[in-house]
Write a protein that holds these residues in place. Sequence first.
Motif, mmCIF file in Angstrom:
data_model
loop_
_atom_site.group_PDB
_atom_site.id
_atom_site.type_symbol
_atom_site.label_atom_id
_atom_site.label_comp_id
_atom_site.label_asym_id
_atom_site.label_seq_id
_atom_site.Cartn_x
_atom_site.Cartn_y
_atom_site.Cartn_z
ATOM 1 N N LYS A 1 55.039 53.775 33.838
ATOM 2 C CA LYS A 1 54.579 52.649 34.638
ATOM 3 C C LYS A 1 53.143 52.879 35.095
ATOM 4 O O LYS A 1 52.785 53.958 35.541
ATOM 5 C CB LYS A 1 55.484 52.451 35.849
ATOM 6 C CG LYS A 1 56.897 52.013 35.479
ATOM 7 C CD LYS A 1 57.731 51.769 36.723
ATOM 8 C CE LYS A 1 59.140 51.308 36.351
ATOM 9 N NZ LYS A 1 59.973 51.078 37.547
ATOM 10 N N ARG A 2 52.337 51.840 34.984
ATOM 11 C CA ARG A 2 50.952 51.925 35.418
ATOM 12 C C ARG A 2 50.694 50.879 36.491
ATOM 13 O O ARG A 2 51.362 49.856 36.568
ATOM 14 C CB ARG A 2 49.994 51.675 34.250
ATOM 15 C CG ARG A 2 50.127 52.631 33.104
ATOM 16 C CD ARG A 2 48.829 52.688 32.314
ATOM 17 N NE ARG A 2 48.243 51.392 32.087
ATOM 18 C CZ ARG A 2 48.490 50.646 31.023
ATOM 19 N NH1 ARG A 2 49.331 51.056 30.119
ATOM 20 N NH2 ARG A 2 47.900 49.478 30.869
ATOM 21 N N THR A 3 49.700 51.148 37.304
ATOM 22 C CA THR A 3 49.319 50.202 38.350
ATOM 23 C C THR A 3 48.562 49.036 37.734
ATOM 24 O O THR A 3 47.623 49.229 36.972
ATOM 25 C CB THR A 3 48.430 50.900 39.393
ATOM 26 O OG1 THR A 3 49.156 51.988 39.953
ATOM 27 C CG2 THR A 3 48.020 49.929 40.483
ATOM 28 N N THR A 4 48.988 47.820 38.074
ATOM 29 C CA THR A 4 48.263 46.642 37.616
ATOM 30 C C THR A 4 47.036 46.448 38.495
ATOM 31 O O THR A 4 47.098 46.611 39.711
ATOM 32 C CB THR A 4 49.156 45.394 37.687
ATOM 33 O OG1 THR A 4 50.324 45.618 36.897
ATOM 34 C CG2 THR A 4 48.415 44.167 37.167
ATOM 35 N N TYR B 1 41.283 53.898 44.133
ATOM 36 C CA TYR B 1 42.011 52.822 43.455
ATOM 37 C C TYR B 1 41.817 52.908 41.941
ATOM 38 O O TYR B 1 42.753 52.695 41.163
ATOM 39 C CB TYR B 1 41.528 51.470 43.972
ATOM 40 C CG TYR B 1 42.330 50.300 43.443
ATOM 41 C CD1 TYR B 1 43.631 50.071 43.873
ATOM 42 C CD2 TYR B 1 41.783 49.420 42.511
ATOM 43 C CE1 TYR B 1 44.371 49.002 43.395
ATOM 44 C CE2 TYR B 1 42.509 48.348 42.020
ATOM 45 C CZ TYR B 1 43.806 48.145 42.469
ATOM 46 O OH TYR B 1 44.538 47.094 41.985
ATOM 47 N N VAL B 2 40.593 53.242 41.520
ATOM 48 C CA VAL B 2 40.313 53.399 40.090
ATOM 49 C C VAL B 2 41.134 54.550 39.519
ATOM 50 O O VAL B 2 41.721 54.437 38.432
ATOM 51 C CB VAL B 2 38.806 53.632 39.857
ATOM 52 C CG1 VAL B 2 38.537 54.010 38.397
ATOM 53 C CG2 VAL B 2 38.006 52.381 40.217
ATOM 54 N N PHE C 1 44.178 54.370 36.519
ATOM 55 C CA PHE C 1 44.159 55.109 35.258
ATOM 56 C C PHE C 1 45.230 56.194 35.192
ATOM 57 O O PHE C 1 45.379 56.854 34.163
ATOM 58 C CB PHE C 1 42.782 55.745 35.028
ATOM 59 C CG PHE C 1 41.762 54.787 34.483
ATOM 60 C CD1 PHE C 1 41.597 54.635 33.120
ATOM 61 C CD2 PHE C 1 40.980 54.029 35.332
ATOM 62 C CE1 PHE C 1 40.660 53.756 32.611
ATOM 63 C CE2 PHE C 1 40.035 53.141 34.844
ATOM 64 C CZ PHE C 1 39.877 53.000 33.472
ATOM 65 N N ALA C 2 45.959 56.396 36.276
ATOM 66 C CA ALA C 2 47.002 57.420 36.279
ATOM 67 C C ALA C 2 48.122 57.025 35.315
ATOM 68 O O ALA C 2 48.493 55.858 35.214
ATOM 69 C CB ALA C 2 47.555 57.598 37.688
ATOM 70 N N GLN D 1 40.269 45.110 32.265
ATOM 71 C CA GLN D 1 40.757 44.369 33.434
ATOM 72 C C GLN D 1 39.741 44.427 34.569
ATOM 73 O O GLN D 1 39.442 43.408 35.205
ATOM 74 C CB GLN D 1 42.092 44.957 33.903
ATOM 75 C CG GLN D 1 43.268 44.704 32.970
ATOM 76 C CD GLN D 1 44.557 45.262 33.543
ATOM 77 O OE1 GLN D 1 44.906 44.994 34.691
ATOM 78 N NE2 GLN D 1 45.268 46.053 32.750
ATOM 79 N N PHE D 2 39.217 45.609 34.830
ATOM 80 C CA PHE D 2 38.206 45.747 35.885
ATOM 81 C C PHE D 2 36.968 44.905 35.571
ATOM 82 O O PHE D 2 36.384 44.279 36.461
ATOM 83 C CB PHE D 2 37.803 47.216 36.040
ATOM 84 C CG PHE D 2 38.716 48.014 36.925
ATOM 85 C CD1 PHE D 2 38.575 47.961 38.305
ATOM 86 C CD2 PHE D 2 39.706 48.811 36.386
ATOM 87 C CE1 PHE D 2 39.409 48.702 39.128
ATOM 88 C CE2 PHE D 2 40.549 49.557 37.197
ATOM 89 C CZ PHE D 2 40.402 49.497 38.575
#
Length: 536
Positions: A316-319, A340-341, A345-346, A360-361
């Motif tokens: 799972k990744r952070t949207t 947050y960055v 990317f984690a 996305q960024f």
Amino acid sequence: MYKVLIADDEEWIREGLKTFIDWNKMGFAVVGEAEDGRQALELVNELQPHVVLTDIRMPFSTGIELMENVRKHNKTVKFVILSGFNEFEYANAAIDSGASGYLLKPINVDKLKDVFGKVKQEFDLSGIEDMRKKQAFRLLREEFVTKLAHGKPEVMKQLPERAAEAGVYLGYKAFTVLLVEVDELNRILAKYSAADLELLLYALKNMAEELFQSASEVSFFNWQKAGFGMLVAHQDGTPYLLPETADLLIAKAAELLKLRVTIYIGATAADPYRIHESFRRAAELTKLKFFYGKNRRITEEEQASFLANAHSACNKRTTVHAERLLALVQEAGTEEMGEYVETAFAGIWTREEAVDVYAQFMRIAAKLKEKYHPLFSHVEPMKEQDFFDMRHMETMEELKASINELYAEMIRRLGAKGIQTPNKMMDQLIAFLESHYAEDITLETAAERVFMHPMYVSKWFKKETGKNFVDYLTEIRIAKAKEFLGDYSLKIYAVSDMVGYSDPKYFSKVFKQAVGVTPKEYRKLVLGYMDDLFEM
């Protein structure tokens, strides 16, 4: 510069030849002088000159005898004979013996220049031919090793014969393939021409050969434009100090050539028929540069660690949320932005995933710049180069750094223009509700006013006011409705419309839930209006 030895038993002739002839201009340098044939032979063996300018007659040995003695051991030395008029027969004999030319005494300078000009031309042509032969052999060798590394059938089926043709010895006990890649190729190409890059790679190969050949034999092969492959053959079957030598090459390249290089070390192959497996595994390591960084060596140990972490990590990744980024920009949260960055990317284990997050960024940055113009109208227009080209980024750290740099610049510019704080934005939102309560307001339309996601606004509103958004808007509308109900000239359905309810019955229901009585009852019981004039 070609070396010249002067041999003549008369000192004044030797001095005159050294002093009055501009040898350097002709492409030569006088490296020694001899006063007789015996001394001349000794100096030829010691100094290894390219040309001997010798008198035809000298003590202990004539010029012809000197030439014959030298030719027994060194056939590349050229001779130019000095002679007098009465020695013409000797001069002819010297020419017949292979002398490159002869000069009569007293020496004519122009004639000497002409003779040595021809000698130099012969050396130049011979050198070019030797260079061509060496180049052809080097290309043959590199072509063979390239096919060997790729496991090409035309080589593998006749490996001993093809190796012998290419001059590659495969009788060693072990082999390892290393891939050497020049980092930051776009910066290099912007600074150097293609020819300069080729020279740098040539120098890097020479450096690698010198470092690795102390304990191994090295063969080079073609791999890619910005690098090359190395086949290291281990004489004792052990990859002796291979990682340490790779580190030394990286350090030397940075110090002497100003090049940053990454070296990938494949698995050691036990025999030449498995060299292609070592190459394949080294090539697989190139993917890890994106995660581990550049200007270093990468081995199979790093690959094993990477795969273990990838398998155990959560997928799972952070949207990336626009409202969160906007909040960080507004709050001047440079440090929080970096965190947050990192979170975004984690858990990423492929370059494709990382590029997707990066995109996305960048898309959100474009929206913040273009779509939400009321908030960003104070920001100076950003040029296209402000949005970094991900194709030229070699590592994930570079992607993250470019994101942080872009958003830090946005924070700086917005901060310089006095952007609104979160408290001011809440005041702005409440003021909007108090002045537009009669309109068809939803959580979505309110969120657009402050350029946030509705879900984020809902949580933020509850946190700041202690009430949810709908309840707060209802309170404003009911309060305004009470004021309007005091105006006996207004019908209840008109009041309903004036406070944002198009359905009078629904308005009455909401009013009763909030006040405890209907609008009609409120007029009668609270305001004391009993006349049917005020009925709906």
